[in-house]
Design a protein around this motif. Structure first.
Motif: not given
Length: 311
Positions: A51-55, A78-91
């Motif tokens: 119930g509390i939506v963070p950035d 959720i408001s996303v502030h981008h920190r750009k990387v070349a490729e997405s990370s996977l698990s």
């Protein structure tokens, strides 16, 4: 901005199988889930669900996985502030027998410096140690502004010792104790020495050892979820963090023991579901979990002394 969470984004692929094949072998999983992942990221989604939506300041790549994650965040507001990387990370995560094996594919080479964010109205900061420069910057800034700062200390990072100086609530994993060659009790002493107002060590099904606002140490036992009900423990700790941050902001008048009791039920709910998104509880889910499962009355032998004088 109500709160800021800072971390590393993953797309989690969680699957149930008896083994990972090698060589030319193949196998078919019994079930699987695909969801958002990452310590502070999952905590942010948990806080939002409650119930509390963070950035969220996190790694984002301009690829199809990155766009999928942005859609996931938008679903929760959720408001996303981008920190750009070349490729997405996977698990790739294989839960089994109350444990989980993980293979991570990570790009944490950030292409731009820490972005300046407007913290007006912010009441809480939660970090997982990723983005060390951003973590240090916002921990220092929030501490100076009187904003609650929280750390998920899942493992030892290059700036852990320095970062703790600016952390109000430090809840670390047993893995950090092992890396620093400290017992859980010794870790509590270390966290006190760094000035953390609240500190603790999560021990999975063995509960939480911690100290409260007065420095009094004790044990909060885990809830006794039957082994046959445990599906996937991955992400339960992250949801624990997100839940106590939510509770501290929603009910600031309560003592920290109540925030951790609330978060304990959130993680007990989480372990009964596959994948991070399915593991996110609602307030009703937490209430039901608290009513359903009693405390584990058999703490690990090394914790019995603390348990006898528990908070």
């Amino acid at each position: 901005m109500q709160a800021l969470f800072v971390g590393q984004t993953y797309i989690d692929v969680t699957f149930l199988a008896d083994e990972i094949p090698t060589g030319d072998d193949k196998t078919v999983a019994r079930d699987y889930a695909i969801s958002f992942g990452g310590n502070a990221v999952t905590a942010a989604f948990a806080c939002a669900k409650l119930g509390i939506v963070p950035d969220l300041l996190t790694s984002i790549a301009d690829d199809w996985l990155g766009r999928m994650f942005i859609d996931m965040a938008a679903k929760y507001g959720i408001s996303v502030h981008h920190r750009k990387v070349a490729e997405s990370s996977l698990s790739f995560i294989m839960p089994r027998g109350g444990k989980r094996a993980i293979v991570r594919c990570r790009d944490d080479h950030y292409l731009h410096p820490v972005p300046p964010l407007n913290l007006a109205g912010c009441r809480g900061l939660h970090l997982d140690g990723h983005q060390t420069d951003a973590a240090m910057h916002y921990a220092r800034t929030c501490r100076e502004a009187g904003i609650l700062t929280s750390l998920d200390g899942g493992g030892l990072r290059e700036n852990t010792h320095e970062l703790l100086e600016f952390i109000d609530v430090a809840i670390v994993a047993e893995r950090l104790c092992e890396q620093m060659n400290l017992t859980p009790s010794e870790m509590l002493g270390y966290l006190k020495s760094r000035g953390c107002k609240i500190g603790g060590v999560t021990l999975g099904e063995r509960g939480l050892v911690w100290y409260d606002e007065t420095g009094t140490e004790g044990v909060l036992p885990a809830l006794a979820v039957p082994p046959e009900a445990v599906v996937d423990t991955n992400g339960a700790g992250d949801i624990f963090h997100g839940a106590y941050v939510y509770s501290a902001m929603a009910r600031p008048e309560l003592p920290w023991r109540e925030h951790f009791i609330f978060a304990r039920a959130a993680s007990a709910y989480a372990i009964q579901h596959l994948g991070n998104e399915a593991s996110l509880p609602t307030l009703a889910d937490i209430k039901h979990t608290q009513e359903t499962f009693p405390e584990n009355t058999r703490p690990a032998p090394e914790l019995r002394v603390l348990h006898q004088k528990r908070i």
